[in-house]
Enzyme design. Structure first.
Site, PDB file in Angstrom:
ATOM      1  N   ALA A  79       0.734 -10.119  -2.601  1.00 21.95           N
ATOM      2  CA  ALA A  79       0.356 -11.532  -2.731  1.00 21.95           C
ATOM      3  C   ALA A  79      -0.722 -11.725  -3.794  1.00 21.95           C
ATOM      4  CB  ALA A  79      -0.118 -12.063  -1.391  1.00 21.95           C
ATOM      5  N   GLY A 109       1.342  -2.958   0.291  1.00 20.71           N
ATOM      6  CA  GLY A 109       1.288  -3.877   1.426  1.00 20.71           C
ATOM      7  C   GLY A 109       1.330  -5.327   0.996  1.00 20.71           C
ATOM      8  N   THR A 167      -1.519  -6.498  -1.472  1.00 13.05           N
ATOM      9  CA  THR A 167      -1.320  -6.154  -2.883  1.00 13.05           C
ATOM     10  C   THR A 167      -0.288  -7.081  -3.510  1.00 13.05           C
ATOM     11  OG1 THR A 167      -1.721  -3.857  -2.333  1.00 13.05           O
ATOM     12  CG2 THR A 167      -0.669  -4.270  -4.445  1.00 13.05           C
ATOM     13  N   CYS A 221      -6.644   1.090  -6.386  1.00 11.16           N
ATOM     14  CA  CYS A 221      -6.098   2.455  -6.374  1.00 11.16           C
ATOM     15  C   CYS A 221      -5.804   2.902  -7.805  1.00 11.16           C
ATOM     16  CB  CYS A 221      -4.853   2.531  -5.503  1.00 11.16           C
ATOM     17  SG  CYS A 221      -3.507   1.441  -5.999  1.00 11.16           S
ATOM     18  N   SER A 277       4.553   1.627  -0.069  1.00 10.68           N
ATOM     19  CA  SER A 277       3.115   1.740   0.122  1.00 10.68           C
ATOM     20  C   SER A 277       2.363   0.565  -0.517  1.00 10.68           C
ATOM     21  CB  SER A 277       2.600   3.083  -0.391  1.00 10.68           C
ATOM     22  OG  SER A 277       2.835   3.187  -1.762  1.00 10.68           O
TER      23      SER A 277
END
Lengths: 294, 340
Positions: free
Chosen positions: A164, A159, A162, A126, A157
């Site tokens: 881990a 999750g 991302t 992103c 936002s």
């Protein structure tokens, strides 16, 4: 004119958001949503909306592969490595929204034209989708020696995937800044902010350009044009401030407000990924359609 | 010879102090300071960019000397002390941690915002594999209620951290808050607890003593207060106070005072004191490393640096968001223009 048939692999948040975006496309026809959990919210929603649902994963889809020519993979990096091979053998074009990066990295306004025939492309991260266009916009006016991006996203936002794999975010984004953005050296930083109500995704792009004379006017114009190009497929993408020039150091501030399709508006980070994927798929579809006419 | 230590000190001037001198440490300075601290029997010395491994950037300031060279130099200068590094996931990576360990780092503090411990497990796991002592470092602890802090500290413990720190990055905690937080952690964790202060409200020594009274076993200090904002708990002062209290640190007070006076003081660009901006950091609860960046932005836009810091506090900006300083300054300058 016929639409091109597509399927979504993965029925989580990203897959479900894609489902809603694809419902609006004029060139793509979503036929199928593939998951592994028949009880998942995503598959249930897909059924409600009248799409084919497959709850046996990639295997189930390959048994009925006439359902789609283009597949969006919103599973995980590990799963994608396996999916990529199987889908290539089945002759499908694949958009990889995981960090697997099996295929070339694509940022739509920068290099989509180079990959209209690719069988698998990766959407980086992103942060990469939000910032690489700006690095490229500057680099097309004046050589970028160094580009560094700071992506700040709301904790809500980000999750578990991302979190881990946070090193994958910084490393993959940095690679994209160099390879696609054109910076000689790239660096990426990600920050999670837990403020409530959640903050919009913010991206700051710091760039050092080559040379003592900085073409401030040309660079500012190029940045503005790029903002508009990205807005064509991510309406909530905008410059927060005018670019700041400090010698050869240029700073650009971006905010990304999500479309609020399935994910909340503050999830601009997820929205820009799904929007970019749809954009690439539409380009592929247009090409398929034009070839079919010829 | 192994000294008896009731409290284990970590000296952070060569990491947190990096902020105060805009990341300009040289190999020579680091070598001199590390040797002096080692001879004074300081058990742990942290060396990294102020924002941890990989922090050298336009966002936080480029390091004058590559931090790996500084880590290597420090590791080569010490006989008994162990070298620590800081790693903030999202900035530093496992790759940099491996490199630091090869160069002689023996401890890593994996730092996250107080509510975001779950970005740390992969770095903690790697640190354990590398045989490093591992600390979970919960920054901006003043921003979360105690129950949340306990929950996040337990996560750090579950990932394998040997110690969890309450990090008062903004120097905003008051003594009764330190007491409540450390006490709650002591009751819920079986691993060691540490405390890291900033002196923005002139409470660093008092808060460190409170933390020790509540069971914290590890405390950070910065010699001559060489740390971000108004600096940390001044190490030599803490050593003296703990000595008066009969709490053993194993550190030689006179030698520490000499290192502070003769080696560290000349490194400082100006003596550490609580300036108006430093005070506002603690008052508004803002990350101490923002200090010099906010002053630079205030000069650029012709506004009061305190207004920038207070605004950042209201926005609940977290550590690492230095880019927000320019953004907020530009915004405030615009408002001034339209109203003025």
């Amino acid at each position: 004119m016929d639409k091109v048939k597509v399927a979504i692999l993965g029925s989580g948040n990203i897959g479900t958001d894609l489902m809603i975006k694809l419902g609006r496309s004029e060139v793509l026809e979503l036929t199928t949503v593939i998951g592994i959990d028949p009880e998942s919210d995503g598959l249930r929603k897909a059924k409600e909306l009248g799409y084919e649902t497959i709850d046996t994963g990639i295997k189930g889809f390959l048994e009925r592969s006439e359902l789609a020519d283009i597949v969006f993979d919103a599973t995980s990096a590990k799963a994608h490595v396996r999916h990529a091979k199987l889908l290539r053998e089945a002759g499908k074009q694949v958009l990889d929204l995981t960090p697997a990066a099996v295929g070339p990295l694509v940022v739509p306004p920068v290099n989509i034209k180079e990959h209209v025939d690719a069988d698998n492309i990766n959407l980086i991260t992103c942060g990469g989708q939000a910032t690489i266009p700006m690095v490229h916009a500057i680099n097309s006016v004046q050589s970028v020696e160094y580009a560094e991006i700071v992506a700040t996203i709301s904790s809500k936002s980000a999750g578990p995937g991302t979190r881990a794999n946070i090193d994958e975010f910084t490393e993959t984004t940095a690679r994209g800044i160099e390879k696609i953005g054109g910076a000689r050296v790239g660096k990426a930083i990600i920050i999670l902010n837990p403020a409530d109500p959640p903050i919009m995704m913010r991206d700051t792009i710091h760039v050092l350009v080559k040379g003592d004379q900085v073409d401030e006017e040309g660079i500012a114009r190029s940045i503005k044009e790029m903002e508009q190009q990205v807005q064509e497929y991510v309406p909530g993408y905008k410059l927060r401030q005018e670019p700041i020039f400090n010698g050869n150091h240029i700073t650009v501030f971006i905010e990304v407000e999500g479309a609020g399709d399935y994910l909340p508006k503050y999830s601009g980070n997820l929205d820009i990924m799904t929007a970019a994927a749809v954009k690439v798929a539409e380009e592929w579809a247009k090409r398929k359609i034009s070839q079919a006419i010829v | 010879m192994e000294a008896k230590r009731d409290v284990i000190l970590t000296e952070v001037a060569l990491r947190d102090g990096s902020h105060a001198i805009r990341h300009q440490f040289t190999v020579e300075q680091v070598t001199q300071v590390a040797m002096g601290l080692d001879q004074a029997n300081v058990p742990y010395i942290e060396v990294s960019h102020g924002d941890g491994l990989g922090g050298s950037s336009l966002q936080y300031g480029f390091s004058r000397t590559n931090e790996m060279e500084l880590i290597e130099a420090a590791a080569a200068s010490v006989k008994q002390a162990k070298i620590s590094v800081l790693l903030i996931p999202g900035i530093g990576t496992k790759q940099e941690l491996k490199h630091a360990a090869q160069l002689g780092a023996k401890m890593v503090r994996v730092a996250t915002h107080v509510t975001e411990a779950d970005v740390a497990p992969q770095h903690i796991a790697l640190a354990k594999d590398l045989g490093l002592e591992t600390v979970g470092f919960l920054m901006m602890s003043h921003m979360a209620p105690t129950e949340k802090l306990v929950e996040q500290a337990k996560l750090m413990e579950s990932y394998g951290a040997d110690t969890v720190y309450v990090v008062d990055s903004a120097g905003a905690l008051l003594p009764h808050e330190v007491k409540e937080k450390i006490r709650a952690l002591r009751q819920s964790l079986s691993i060691d607890i540490g405390f890291h202060a900033h002196n923005n409200l002139s409470l660093a020594v008092a808060n460190s003593i409170t933390a020790i009274e509540e069971g914290a076993r590890r405390i950070d200090g910065s010699i001559r207060c060489l740390g971000a904002g108004a600096g940390n708990t001044q190490t030599e002062v803490l050593v003296a106070v703990l000595d008066r209290l009969g709490i053993k640190t194993g550190v030689d007070l006179y030698k520490m005072m000499d290192v502070a006076e003769d080696i560290v003081a000349p490194i400082l660009e100006k003596p550490q004191e609580i300036t108006k901006d430093g005070l506002v950091l603690g008052y508004a609860g803002v990350y101490s490393s923002f200090l010099l960046h906010a002053q630079a932005a205030a000069r650029k836009f012709g506004i009061d640096s305190r207004d920038i810091l207070v605004e950042l506090g209201k926005m609940k900006v977290v550590g690492g968001q230095e880019d927000m300083i320019l953004d907020v300054a530009a915004e405030l300058a615009k408002k001034l223009q339209t109203t003025g």
